[in-house]
Motif scaffolding. Structure first.
Motif, mmCIF file in Angstrom:
data_model
loop_
_atom_site.group_PDB
_atom_site.id
_atom_site.type_symbol
_atom_site.label_atom_id
_atom_site.label_comp_id
_atom_site.label_asym_id
_atom_site.label_seq_id
_atom_site.Cartn_x
_atom_site.Cartn_y
_atom_site.Cartn_z
ATOM 1 N N TRP A 1 -1.496 10.893 3.434
ATOM 2 C CA TRP A 1 -1.737 9.450 3.491
ATOM 3 C C TRP A 1 -0.854 8.814 4.558
ATOM 4 O O TRP A 1 -1.335 8.031 5.385
ATOM 5 C CB TRP A 1 -1.455 8.816 2.114
ATOM 6 N N GLN B 1 1.304 4.247 -3.038
ATOM 7 C CA GLN B 1 1.210 5.698 -2.855
ATOM 8 C C GLN B 1 2.494 6.395 -3.323
ATOM 9 O O GLN B 1 2.440 7.455 -3.958
ATOM 10 C CB GLN B 1 0.911 6.046 -1.396
ATOM 11 N N GLU C 1 -5.919 5.234 8.206
ATOM 12 C CA GLU C 1 -7.215 5.862 7.941
ATOM 13 C C GLU C 1 -7.481 6.092 6.454
ATOM 14 O O GLU C 1 -8.582 5.842 5.965
ATOM 15 C CB GLU C 1 -7.296 7.192 8.690
ATOM 16 N N PHE C 2 -6.478 6.558 5.703
ATOM 17 C CA PHE C 2 -6.678 6.869 4.287
ATOM 18 C C PHE C 2 -6.264 5.737 3.354
ATOM 19 O O PHE C 2 -6.276 5.888 2.147
ATOM 20 C CB PHE C 2 -5.900 8.134 3.903
ATOM 21 N N ASP C 3 -5.922 4.595 3.908
ATOM 22 C CA ASP C 3 -5.505 3.452 3.092
ATOM 23 C C ASP C 3 -6.743 2.749 2.543
ATOM 24 O O ASP C 3 -7.558 2.231 3.301
ATOM 25 C CB ASP C 3 -4.669 2.485 3.918
ATOM 26 N N THR C 4 -6.882 2.741 1.245
ATOM 27 C CA THR C 4 -8.039 2.100 0.614
ATOM 28 C C THR C 4 -7.703 0.719 0.052
ATOM 29 O O THR C 4 -8.559 0.068 -0.520
ATOM 30 C CB THR C 4 -8.574 2.984 -0.535
ATOM 31 N N THR C 5 -6.460 0.274 0.225
ATOM 32 C CA THR C 5 -6.056 -1.007 -0.358
ATOM 33 C C THR C 5 -6.436 -2.194 0.506
ATOM 34 O O THR C 5 -6.484 -3.311 0.023
ATOM 35 C CB THR C 5 -4.536 -1.066 -0.603
ATOM 36 N N GLN C 6 -6.680 -1.956 1.785
ATOM 37 C CA GLN C 6 -6.996 -3.055 2.681
ATOM 38 C C GLN C 6 -8.393 -2.870 3.238
ATOM 39 O O GLN C 6 -8.792 -1.763 3.572
ATOM 40 C CB GLN C 6 -5.987 -3.124 3.826
ATOM 41 N N ILE C 7 -9.116 -3.954 3.325
ATOM 42 C CA ILE C 7 -10.465 -3.894 3.871
ATOM 43 C C ILE C 7 -10.365 -4.181 5.358
ATOM 44 O O ILE C 7 -9.841 -5.209 5.775
ATOM 45 C CB ILE C 7 -11.374 -4.928 3.185
ATOM 46 N N ALA D 1 0.839 -1.201 0.000
ATOM 47 C CA ALA D 1 0.000 0.000 0.000
ATOM 48 C C ALA D 1 0.875 1.253 0.000
ATOM 49 O O ALA D 1 0.586 2.229 -0.714
ATOM 50 C CB ALA D 1 -0.925 -0.004 1.211
ATOM 51 N N TYR E 1 -2.132 7.167 8.153
ATOM 52 C CA TYR E 1 -2.219 5.734 7.928
ATOM 53 C C TYR E 1 -2.688 5.043 9.199
ATOM 54 O O TYR E 1 -2.216 5.385 10.278
ATOM 55 C CB TYR E 1 -0.846 5.170 7.499
#
Length: 177
Positions: free
Chosen positions: A140, A123, A146-152, A119, A144
């Motif tokens: 980001w 970026q 919070e703004f990481d969209t790669t992990q669910i 991730a 981190y």
């Protein structure tokens, strides 16, 4: 990793019992294992002289036991060594450059670290390609994950909410009978 975890790691690596290590450090045989257990669980922290003695018996640098200060080069190196032990991080060479790699097969923690590093790399690549600004990149990193969209990541509900759901489900089952 806290000093107690490091003591435990190296003690087990050397195949020593708590009692044996405690005696080698100079504690009375009667309480040697208790003292080591206190250090390893974090209920007590060894003083500098005890840390030195533990390091000597374990055949490691005292910096390898202490929580390293990454603001010094030696502390940073011992932090990297700890990451190698715990997460499978290792130094390698690629195209004439030194690089760090994660062995995802080492354990679950290594696989998780690998995902987080991927991730981060994503970026960094966006920054390099001009897709995001330095401010976006820093935002980001400093927020981190919070703004990481790669992990669910799933949020775990409160215990009260969970209990209410279980109760409602139980009532529904009774009503269906």
């Amino acid at each position: 990793m806290a000093i107690g975890e490091r003591i435990n790691f190296f003690r087990n690596l050397r195949g020593m019992t708590q009692k044996f290590l405690g005696i080698q450090v100079g504690f009375p045989e009667k309480s040697a294992d208790v003292r080591l257990a206190q250090y390893e669980t974090g209920t007590r922290s060894p003083k500098a002289d005890v840390t030195e003695a533990l390091a000597k018996v374990l055949d490691v640098s005292p910096l390898a036991l202490s929580v390293p200060d990454i603001d010094s080069y030696l502390g940073l190196m011992h932090t990297l060594f700890t990451l190698e032990d715990r997460y499978g991080l290792h130094v390698d060479e690629m195209d004439g450059e030194i690089c760090l790699k994660v062995d995802v097969r080492k354990n679950r923690d290594a696989a998780e670290l690998h995902q987080m590093l991927c991730a981060w790399q994503e970026q960094a690549a966006k920054l390099k390609a001009g897709e995001i600004s330095q401010e976006d990149y820093d935002n980001w990193r400093y927020h981190y994950p919070e703004f990481d969209t790669t992990q669910i990541r799933a949020k775990v509900p409160s215990q009260a909410f969970s209990d209410a759901l279980v109760e409602a489900f139980a009532k529904q089952l009774k009503a269906d009978d």
